[in-house]
Design a protein around this motif. Structure first.
Motif, mmCIF file in Angstrom:
data_model
loop_
_atom_site.group_PDB
_atom_site.id
_atom_site.type_symbol
_atom_site.label_atom_id
_atom_site.label_comp_id
_atom_site.label_asym_id
_atom_site.label_seq_id
_atom_site.Cartn_x
_atom_site.Cartn_y
_atom_site.Cartn_z
ATOM 1 N N SER A 1 -28.184 -7.387 -2.101
ATOM 2 C CA SER A 1 -27.085 -8.140 -2.696
ATOM 3 C C SER A 1 -27.393 -8.460 -4.155
ATOM 4 O O SER A 1 -28.529 -8.302 -4.629
ATOM 5 N N SER A 2 -26.389 -8.944 -4.876
ATOM 6 C CA SER A 2 -26.585 -9.287 -6.284
ATOM 7 C C SER A 2 -27.603 -10.410 -6.437
ATOM 8 O O SER A 2 -28.410 -10.400 -7.377
ATOM 9 N N GLU A 3 -27.567 -11.382 -5.546
ATOM 10 C CA GLU A 3 -28.526 -12.483 -5.634
ATOM 11 C C GLU A 3 -29.954 -11.967 -5.472
ATOM 12 O O GLU A 3 -30.866 -12.385 -6.198
ATOM 13 N N HIS B 1 -30.994 -10.044 -8.563
ATOM 14 C CA HIS B 1 -31.249 -10.980 -9.663
ATOM 15 C C HIS B 1 -32.624 -11.622 -9.517
ATOM 16 O O HIS B 1 -33.354 -11.801 -10.501
ATOM 17 N N LYS B 2 -33.009 -11.939 -8.297
ATOM 18 C CA LYS B 2 -34.307 -12.586 -8.063
ATOM 19 C C LYS B 2 -35.469 -11.673 -8.414
ATOM 20 O O LYS B 2 -36.503 -12.136 -8.906
ATOM 21 N N THR C 1 -23.697 -13.448 -10.391
ATOM 22 C CA THR C 1 -24.068 -13.127 -9.006
ATOM 23 C C THR C 1 -23.084 -13.742 -8.015
ATOM 24 O O THR C 1 -23.377 -13.822 -6.823
ATOM 25 N N PRO D 1 -22.585 -17.665 -4.265
ATOM 26 C CA PRO D 1 -23.440 -16.524 -4.638
ATOM 27 C C PRO D 1 -23.270 -15.370 -3.655
ATOM 28 O O PRO D 1 -23.015 -15.568 -2.465
ATOM 29 N N GLU D 2 -23.412 -14.169 -4.168
ATOM 30 C CA GLU D 2 -23.265 -12.971 -3.342
ATOM 31 C C GLU D 2 -24.539 -12.731 -2.548
ATOM 32 O O GLU D 2 -25.457 -12.055 -2.986
ATOM 33 N N THR D 3 -24.595 -13.286 -1.338
ATOM 34 C CA THR D 3 -25.677 -13.000 -0.401
ATOM 35 C C THR D 3 -25.134 -12.104 0.699
ATOM 36 O O THR D 3 -23.915 -11.952 0.858
#
Length: 258
Positions: A112-114, A117-118, A128, A137-139
């Motif tokens: 995912s985006s999250e 990002h991490k 995100t 957030p996109e999880t």
């Protein structure tokens, strides 16, 4: 547990063994020869009345005839418990890419985006937020289950099947609930395929919104889920009794045919 030769394969010519060596043995080799002769002395004699066959060498299955089925069962037992959810995820009637994605979703391994990002693959300025709701957030769990847009897709499908549900906290929980519903024959085939098609379609639609600037389209995605289910099952199931129109437009009638 390994197979070994049965009694029919063992031949004892005489009680005295004579090995024709090309040179004299060293002292340590004489010891090895003595150990070999001792081991051979315990071999069972040839039994002309029995046919040759393989038996298991372990104590548990001693004197049990070897079979490929037993070997496969033993090998599978070493891989861990046989989870029912695996049969739901690895649905042979759907494209392998769909089953593989759903396996990733089950294990919470979808990128995912999250997550990106991490680990630094997305720039800090990149949003995100979920492209469906632009709020959370996109999880994995949010996009596939808990987003209001995704929840509406799931609820609409389940309502058309005349059922009620409570949203699950995980993809694993979703699969367990889905498998608890009992249907017969071809209706069960459609029902078991639906969660995989929905998960795949939600993620594909999310990617369209991110990379192709598409807008969340509830009626379009719902029809696409039905259409994909119809095409994939018609291509995989021999003598499938329902047409594409039946699956896309007549779910209630299909449910009533059970």
């Amino acid at each position: 547990m390994f197979p070994k030769l049965g009694q029919g394969f063992v031949v004892v010519v005489s009680c005295a063994w004579n090995f024709p060596y090309r040179r004299e043995l060293y002292d340590w080799e004489l010891i090895e020869e003595a150990n070999l002769i001792a081991a051979l002395s315990y071999a069972p004699p040839l039994c002309n009345e029995n046919a040759d066959y393989l038996i298991w060498s372990n104590d548990v299955a001693a004197h049990t005839q070897f079979s490929v089925v037993d070997l496969y069962a033993h090998s599978s037992s070493l891989l861990g418990p046989n989870l029912r959810i695996c049969k739901q995820v690895w649905n042979s009637l759907l494209p392998p890419k769909v089953s593989f994605f759903c396996w990733l979703a089950w294990k919470n391994k979808v990128k995912s985006s999250e997550f990106l990002h991490k680990i630094g693959l997305l720039d800090s300025s990149t949003s995100t937020l979920c492209p469906f709701c632009n709020y959370e957030p996109e999880t994995n769990i949010h996009v596939l289950l808990h987003c209001p847009f995704s929840w509406l897709i799931w609820s609409s499908v389940i309502k058309e099947w005349g059922l009620q549900w409570c949203i699950s906290s995980s993809v694993a929980g979703l699969f367990h609930w889905w498998m608890s519903e009992k249907f017969q024959k071809y209706v069960r085939i459609i029902w078991r395929a639906l969660p995989l098609v929905i998960l795949w379609s939600l993620w594909k639609h999310k990617n369209d919104c991110v990379f192709s600037k598409a807008q969340p389209n509830f009626p379009g995605l719902l029809d696409l889920i039905k259409f994909r289910s119809a095409l994939w099952l018609k291509a995989s199931v021999k003598d499938f009794p329902f047409s594409v129109d039946d699956i896309v437009f007549k779910w209630k009638q299909i449910r009533g045919s059970d």
